[in-house]
Design a protein around this motif. Structure first.
Motif, PDB file in Angstrom:
ATOM      1  N   THR A 110       0.817  -1.215   0.000  1.00 40.83           N
ATOM      2  CA  THR A 110       0.000   0.000   0.000  1.00 40.83           C
ATOM      3  C   THR A 110       0.848   1.262   0.000  1.00 40.83           C
ATOM      4  OG1 THR A 110      -0.149  -0.139   2.419  1.00 40.83           O
ATOM      5  CG2 THR A 110      -1.946  -1.102   1.131  1.00 40.83           C
ATOM      6  N   GLU A 111       2.085   1.143   0.488  1.00 44.08           N
ATOM      7  CA  GLU A 111       2.970   2.308   0.517  1.00 44.08           C
ATOM      8  C   GLU A 111       3.677   2.495  -0.817  1.00 44.08           C
ATOM      9  OE1 GLU A 111       7.036   3.424   2.837  1.00 44.08           O
ATOM     10  OE2 GLU A 111       5.340   2.832   4.095  1.00 44.08           O
ATOM     11  N   ASP A 112       4.131   1.410  -1.422  1.00 37.29           N
ATOM     12  CA  ASP A 112       4.899   1.499  -2.666  1.00 37.29           C
ATOM     13  C   ASP A 112       4.024   1.690  -3.896  1.00 37.29           C
ATOM     14  OD1 ASP A 112       7.093   1.091  -1.106  1.00 37.29           O
ATOM     15  OD2 ASP A 112       7.402  -1.006  -1.676  1.00 37.29           O
ATOM     16  N   ILE A 113       2.828   1.084  -3.873  1.00 36.12           N
ATOM     17  CA  ILE A 113       1.956   1.129  -5.039  1.00 36.12           C
ATOM     18  C   ILE A 113       0.721   1.934  -4.685  1.00 36.12           C
ATOM     19  CG2 ILE A 113       0.698  -0.250  -6.742  1.00 36.12           C
ATOM     20  CD1 ILE A 113       2.570  -2.556  -6.091  1.00 36.12           C
ATOM     21  N   GLN A 114       0.738   3.190  -5.068  1.00 32.11           N
ATOM     22  CA  GLN A 114      -0.372   4.066  -4.744  1.00 32.11           C
ATOM     23  C   GLN A 114      -1.546   3.798  -5.677  1.00 32.11           C
ATOM     24  OE1 GLN A 114      -0.286   6.163  -2.078  1.00 32.11           O
ATOM     25  NE2 GLN A 114       1.730   5.250  -1.671  1.00 32.11           N
ATOM     26  N   GLN A 115      -2.750   4.018  -5.161  1.00 28.89           N
ATOM     27  CA  GLN A 115      -3.929   3.839  -5.990  1.00 28.89           C
ATOM     28  C   GLN A 115      -3.952   4.919  -7.061  1.00 28.89           C
ATOM     29  OE1 GLN A 115      -7.505   3.039  -3.883  1.00 28.89           O
ATOM     30  NE2 GLN A 115      -8.857   3.519  -5.598  1.00 28.89           N
ATOM     31  N   ILE A 116      -4.195   4.510  -8.326  1.00 23.59           N
ATOM     32  CA  ILE A 116      -4.230   5.458  -9.429  1.00 23.59           C
ATOM     33  C   ILE A 116      -5.664   5.618  -9.912  1.00 23.59           C
ATOM     34  CG2 ILE A 116      -1.894   4.908 -10.169  1.00 23.59           C
ATOM     35  CD1 ILE A 116      -3.071   3.245 -12.434  1.00 23.59           C
ATOM     36  N   SER A 117      -5.905   6.741 -10.557  1.00 26.59           N
ATOM     37  CA  SER A 117      -7.222   6.991 -11.117  1.00 26.59           C
ATOM     38  C   SER A 117      -7.491   5.999 -12.241  1.00 26.59           C
ATOM     39  CB  SER A 117      -7.291   8.423 -11.661  1.00 26.59           C
ATOM     40  OG  SER A 117      -8.496   8.637 -12.365  1.00 26.59           O
ATOM     41  N   TYR A 118      -8.751   5.557 -12.357  1.00 26.61           N
ATOM     42  CA  TYR A 118      -9.047   4.543 -13.363  1.00 26.61           C
ATOM     43  C   TYR A 118      -8.790   5.027 -14.785  1.00 26.61           C
ATOM     44  CZ  TYR A 118     -13.556   6.968 -14.023  1.00 26.61           C
ATOM     45  OH  TYR A 118     -14.522   7.894 -14.288  1.00 26.61           O
ATOM     46  N   ASP A 119      -8.746   6.361 -14.997  1.00 24.09           N
ATOM     47  CA  ASP A 119      -8.471   6.851 -16.347  1.00 24.09           C
ATOM     48  C   ASP A 119      -6.977   6.834 -16.669  1.00 24.09           C
ATOM     49  OD1 ASP A 119      -7.610   8.889 -14.737  1.00 24.09           O
ATOM     50  OD2 ASP A 119      -8.718  10.485 -15.754  1.00 24.09           O
ATOM     51  N   GLN A 120      -6.147   6.319 -15.741  1.00 25.55           N
ATOM     52  CA  GLN A 120      -4.719   6.155 -15.992  1.00 25.55           C
ATOM     53  C   GLN A 120      -4.314   4.677 -16.032  1.00 25.55           C
ATOM     54  OE1 GLN A 120      -3.191   8.684 -12.720  1.00 25.55           O
ATOM     55  NE2 GLN A 120      -2.415  10.047 -14.300  1.00 25.55           N
ATOM     56  N   ILE A 121      -5.285   3.793 -15.945  1.00 27.15           N
ATOM     57  CA  ILE A 121      -4.986   2.360 -15.973  1.00 27.15           C
ATOM     58  C   ILE A 121      -4.733   1.918 -17.407  1.00 27.15           C
ATOM     59  CG2 ILE A 121      -5.899   0.056 -15.515  1.00 27.15           C
ATOM     60  CD1 ILE A 121      -7.619   1.300 -13.308  1.00 27.15           C
ATOM     61  N   PRO A 122      -3.612   1.266 -17.690  1.00 31.32           N
ATOM     62  CA  PRO A 122      -3.385   0.735 -19.044  1.00 31.32           C
ATOM     63  C   PRO A 122      -4.390  -0.379 -19.351  1.00 31.32           C
ATOM     64  CG  PRO A 122      -1.336   0.798 -17.761  1.00 31.32           C
ATOM     65  CD  PRO A 122      -2.460   1.030 -16.806  1.00 31.32           C
ATOM     66  N   LEU A 123      -5.290  -0.111 -20.270  1.00 34.58           N
ATOM     67  CA  LEU A 123      -6.377  -1.043 -20.546  1.00 34.58           C
ATOM     68  C   LEU A 123      -6.019  -2.098 -21.571  1.00 34.58           C
ATOM     69  CD1 LEU A 123      -9.313   1.532 -20.806  1.00 34.58           C
ATOM     70  CD2 LEU A 123      -8.452   0.366 -18.777  1.00 34.58           C
ATOM     71  N   LEU A 398      -1.472  -5.624 -12.062  1.00 35.82           N
ATOM     72  CA  LEU A 398      -1.554  -5.506 -10.607  1.00 35.82           C
ATOM     73  C   LEU A 398      -1.858  -4.059 -10.218  1.00 35.82           C
ATOM     74  CD1 LEU A 398      -1.093  -6.891  -7.815  1.00 35.82           C
ATOM     75  CD2 LEU A 398       1.239  -6.037  -7.960  1.00 35.82           C
ATOM     76  N   LEU A 399      -2.933  -3.867  -9.468  1.00 34.38           N
ATOM     77  CA  LEU A 399      -3.325  -2.529  -9.039  1.00 34.38           C
ATOM     78  C   LEU A 399      -3.609  -2.502  -7.545  1.00 34.38           C
ATOM     79  CD1 LEU A 399      -5.877  -1.505 -11.841  1.00 34.38           C
ATOM     80  CD2 LEU A 399      -3.442  -0.925 -11.705  1.00 34.38           C
ATOM     81  N   ASN A 400      -3.557  -1.299  -6.997  1.00 40.46           N
ATOM     82  CA  ASN A 400      -3.977  -1.058  -5.618  1.00 40.46           C
ATOM     83  C   ASN A 400      -5.372  -0.438  -5.685  1.00 40.46           C
ATOM     84  OD1 ASN A 400      -4.516  -0.052  -3.077  1.00 40.46           O
ATOM     85  ND2 ASN A 400      -2.500   0.844  -2.760  1.00 40.46           N
ATOM     86  N   ILE A 401      -6.369  -1.210  -5.324  1.00 39.93           N
ATOM     87  CA  ILE A 401      -7.737  -0.702  -5.310  1.00 39.93           C
ATOM     88  C   ILE A 401      -8.247  -0.735  -3.874  1.00 39.93           C
ATOM     89  CG2 ILE A 401     -10.083  -0.988  -6.187  1.00 39.93           C
ATOM     90  CD1 ILE A 401      -8.095  -0.287  -8.359  1.00 39.93           C
ATOM     91  N   ALA A 402      -8.500   0.431  -3.341  1.00 36.76           N
ATOM     92  CA  ALA A 402      -8.994   0.562  -1.958  1.00 36.76           C
ATOM     93  C   ALA A 402      -8.048  -0.117  -0.973  1.00 36.76           C
ATOM     94  CB  ALA A 402     -10.407   0.002  -1.838  1.00 36.76           C
ATOM     95  N   GLY A 403      -6.745  -0.038  -1.234  1.00 39.70           N
ATOM     96  CA  GLY A 403      -5.755  -0.604  -0.343  1.00 39.70           C
ATOM     97  C   GLY A 403      -5.559  -2.096  -0.478  1.00 39.70           C
ATOM     98  N   GLU A 404      -6.227  -2.711  -1.453  1.00 43.89           N
ATOM     99  CA  GLU A 404      -6.139  -4.160  -1.642  1.00 43.89           C
ATOM    100  C   GLU A 404      -5.386  -4.486  -2.930  1.00 43.89           C
ATOM    101  OE1 GLU A 404      -7.261  -6.702   0.208  1.00 43.89           O
ATOM    102  OE2 GLU A 404      -8.072  -5.444   1.804  1.00 43.89           O
ATOM    103  N   PRO A 405      -4.438  -5.460  -2.874  1.00 37.89           N
ATOM    104  CA  PRO A 405      -3.783  -5.904  -4.106  1.00 37.89           C
ATOM    105  C   PRO A 405      -4.811  -6.584  -5.003  1.00 37.89           C
ATOM    106  CG  PRO A 405      -3.170  -7.316  -2.267  1.00 37.89           C
ATOM    107  CD  PRO A 405      -3.953  -6.186  -1.690  1.00 37.89           C
ATOM    108  N   THR A 406      -4.941  -6.074  -6.214  1.00 41.97           N
ATOM    109  CA  THR A 406      -6.051  -6.460  -7.077  1.00 41.97           C
ATOM    110  C   THR A 406      -5.574  -6.777  -8.486  1.00 41.97           C
ATOM    111  OG1 THR A 406      -7.548  -5.019  -5.825  1.00 41.97           O
ATOM    112  CG2 THR A 406      -8.258  -5.671  -8.026  1.00 41.97           C
ATOM    113  N   TYR A 407      -6.092  -7.852  -9.044  1.00 44.94           N
ATOM    114  CA  TYR A 407      -5.862  -8.154 -10.450  1.00 44.94           C
ATOM    115  C   TYR A 407      -6.886  -7.387 -11.291  1.00 44.94           C
ATOM    116  CZ  TYR A 407      -2.861 -12.215  -9.402  1.00 44.94           C
ATOM    117  OH  TYR A 407      -1.860 -13.044  -9.003  1.00 44.94           O
ATOM    118  N   PHE A 408      -6.383  -6.650 -12.265  1.00 43.05           N
ATOM    119  CA  PHE A 408      -7.250  -5.980 -13.231  1.00 43.05           C
ATOM    120  C   PHE A 408      -7.094  -6.684 -14.573  1.00 43.05           C
ATOM    121  CE2 PHE A 408      -7.714  -2.916 -16.703  1.00 43.05           C
ATOM    122  CZ  PHE A 408      -9.024  -2.535 -16.511  1.00 43.05           C
TER     123      PHE A 408
END
Length: 535
Positions: A110-123, A398-408
């Motif tokens: 949660t410290e190293d991987i900050q949550q990013i806005s969904y409009d910056q996620i590589p789709l 791999l994303l940080n969503i709401a503080g949880e390691p998440t597969y997108f």
């Protein structure tokens, strides 16, 4: 007189053959380069063969001719030295040295991987980027007959955005001949978040590339400038002004003749002018993203994970051996590109013990001990939610969503077009959020992992455990709700919104379930499954 001319003619032929072989294969003049050893071997073989054709006519004469014996001995000695160097450089006897090629640090997710806005996620993945690039090229009537799109598609950060860039290439040797004076006029840039595809035209064409011939062929151009450098995989990038460059990492061998490869230097070659800048890795400009090839970083971590208890253990007992999973993706963190991959045991089970991030510019490696689903298990789980549509999952990001390691995960149809998106918690991958847009998917996922519903947990929250007596479905405002009656609470009905608790679909009549609910809410709306409340 004739004999002397024959010697000169033979020497000229040998030199021509050697020069032609060098020009075509362009080996580095470096004892650490396998190509250089092959060049010397071929040169010695040609010399010995040419001499033998003129001077000896039988096996007996070969044995008696000192020059022939010397030449054959040199070839055999060369082969022995090469084989010995290969063995002495291998992990068989250098396991500890190989494990130190990377030294992973334990990171805080949660410290190293900050949550990013969904409009910056590589789709998009590379395959989808290629599809968009080819479509864009097909619309350029003035270029499509002369040029094609390269398959490189390097993922980089450009002005804070995740993009893939790739140059055009000549459509054929004839098209090269008719266009080489002006060079390649453009490259393609694809924004991985917005899917915007742009063909960037250049005021001066690219004259140094992988599709050129003769001295403008990028590898030959580099070889003549740096005859001793052993280049690794090149990547195509652009600087902050949009100028195209070839990023050319230089191999450095740290264990024996051929082992312990890392990157020691990097050459930046302007693709338009051919001008080169040579840097140590630590001095490389920060706009450069891909110094270490992803495959090399994966290999270095595999050495660390499998050899830490010795080479024999990596083959036999395999105690404590870890390896990366089959596949990787990219993350943009602090204007650097990091390679992401999961870490699993060598036993080949379907779960990860954690994952690693590896910086492509600096080789910095971080390990995150977060056990959970292996990527392909997560992909199967996402595909299972849309199996009626036949969509295929891309490799997870791999994303940080709401503080949880998440597969997108993007879900594509048979034509390769992205149709839906999925988010899965790494540790609870059976819970899948699906959405037609990233924002919709994110909202559904956050509600799922947080257990958000119309009821709010407070001091009145209660918990019941019992066997499901009756179970029915209903649809309210387009959302499915499950209504439960427990065997030991037949006078109560519990409302379970599927948008909040997708795992409810796993339950059936006769199953035992634990429910947290607020009795003040309508129909005892469930707040959580399996959470503690007041009996």
């Amino acid at each position: 007189m004739f004999r002397k001319k024959g010697k000169i003619f033979l020497a000229v032929i040998v030199l021509i053959v050697a020069a032609a072989y060098y020009y075509v294969t362009i080996p580095a003049i470096n004892i650490h380069a396998s190509g250089f050893w092959a060049f010397i071997f071929v040169l010695l073989a040609v010399l010995v063969g040419a001499y033998g054709l003129r001077r000896v006519h039988s096996v007996q004469e070969i044995r008696q001719n000192k020059i022939m014996k010397l030449g054959i001995g040199a070839i055999l000695l060369l082969a022995v030295v090469y084989l010995a160097g290969s063995v002495l450089s291998s992990p068989i006897i250098n396991a500890k040295k190989y494990t130190k090629l990377v030294e992973p640090q334990t990171g805080d997710f949660t410290e190293d991987i900050q949550q990013i806005s969904y409009d910056q996620i590589p789709l998009l993945d590379k395959d989808s980027a290629e599809l968009l690039g080819n479509r864009k090229m097909g619309s350029m009537v003035d270029m499509v007959s002369q040029f094609e799109v390269s398959s490189l598609y390097s993922q980089i950060n450009y002005k804070g955005r995740p993009v893939r860039v790739t140059p055009l290439v000549y459509a054929s040797a004839i098209k090269w001949f008719t266009n080489m004076r002006e060079g390649i006029p453009a490259y393609i840039m694809i924004d991985m978040a917005t899917q915007n595809t742009e063909l960037v035209k250049l005021s001066e064409g690219i004259r140094y590339s992988e599709s050129e011939y003769f001295n403008r062929y990028i590898y030959r151009h580099l070889r003549f400038k740096y005859p001793t450098y052993i280049f690794d995989q090149l990547s195509f990038e652009i600087d902050e002004e949009g100028t195209p460059y070839w990023i050319c990492p230089v191999k450095k061998y740290t264990i024996g003749l051929f082992g312990g490869q890392v990157i020691g230097r990097v050459v930046l070659c302007n693709a338009v002018t051919g001008e080169c800048e040579d840097y140590k890795v630590e001095d490389c400009p920060k706009w450069v993203d891909r110094v270490y090839p992803a495959d090399l970083l994966i290999q270095l971590y595999d050495y660390h994970g499998t050899l830490k208890n010795g080479f024999l253990n990596s083959i036999l007992g395999q105690k404590g051996c870890l390896q990366t999973t089959d596949g990787y993706n990219y993350l943009a963190i602090d204007d650097d590109v990091w390679v992401y991959t999961g870490v699993t045991s060598v036993s080949g089970d379907r779960s990860n013990v954690g994952f690693v991030l590896m910086n492509q510019r600096t080789k910095e490696t971080k390990f995150y001990e977060i056990p959970g689903a292996e990527e392909y298990s997560a992909m199967d789980s996402a595909e299972g939610q849309v199996q009626n549509l036949g969509y295929r999952a891309t490799f997870p990001l791999l994303l940080n969503i709401a503080g949880e390691p998440t597969y997108f995960i993007a879900l594509k149809d048979n034509a390769g077009l992205v149709k839906k998106y999925a988010m899965l918690n790494i540790q609870k991958y059976q819970n899948v959020a699906i959405g037609d847009t990233v924002s919709e998917c994110e909202k559904t996922y956050v509600k799922m992992i947080k257990g958000t519903s119309t009821a709010v947990a407070d001091e009145n929250t209660k918990k019941v455990t019992g066997e499901i007596y009756r179970m029915a479905q209903g649809v309210i405002e387009g959302n499915t709700h499950y209504y439960l009656v427990l065997k030991n609470h037949k006078d109560m009905i519990f409302d379970v919104p599927i948008t909040d608790f997708l795992e409810i679909v796993k339950y059936d009549v006769g199953d035992t379930i634990t429910i947290a609910y607020n009795p003040s809410s309508p129909a005892n709306t469930v707040i959580a499954l399996g959470e503690t409340g007041n009996e």
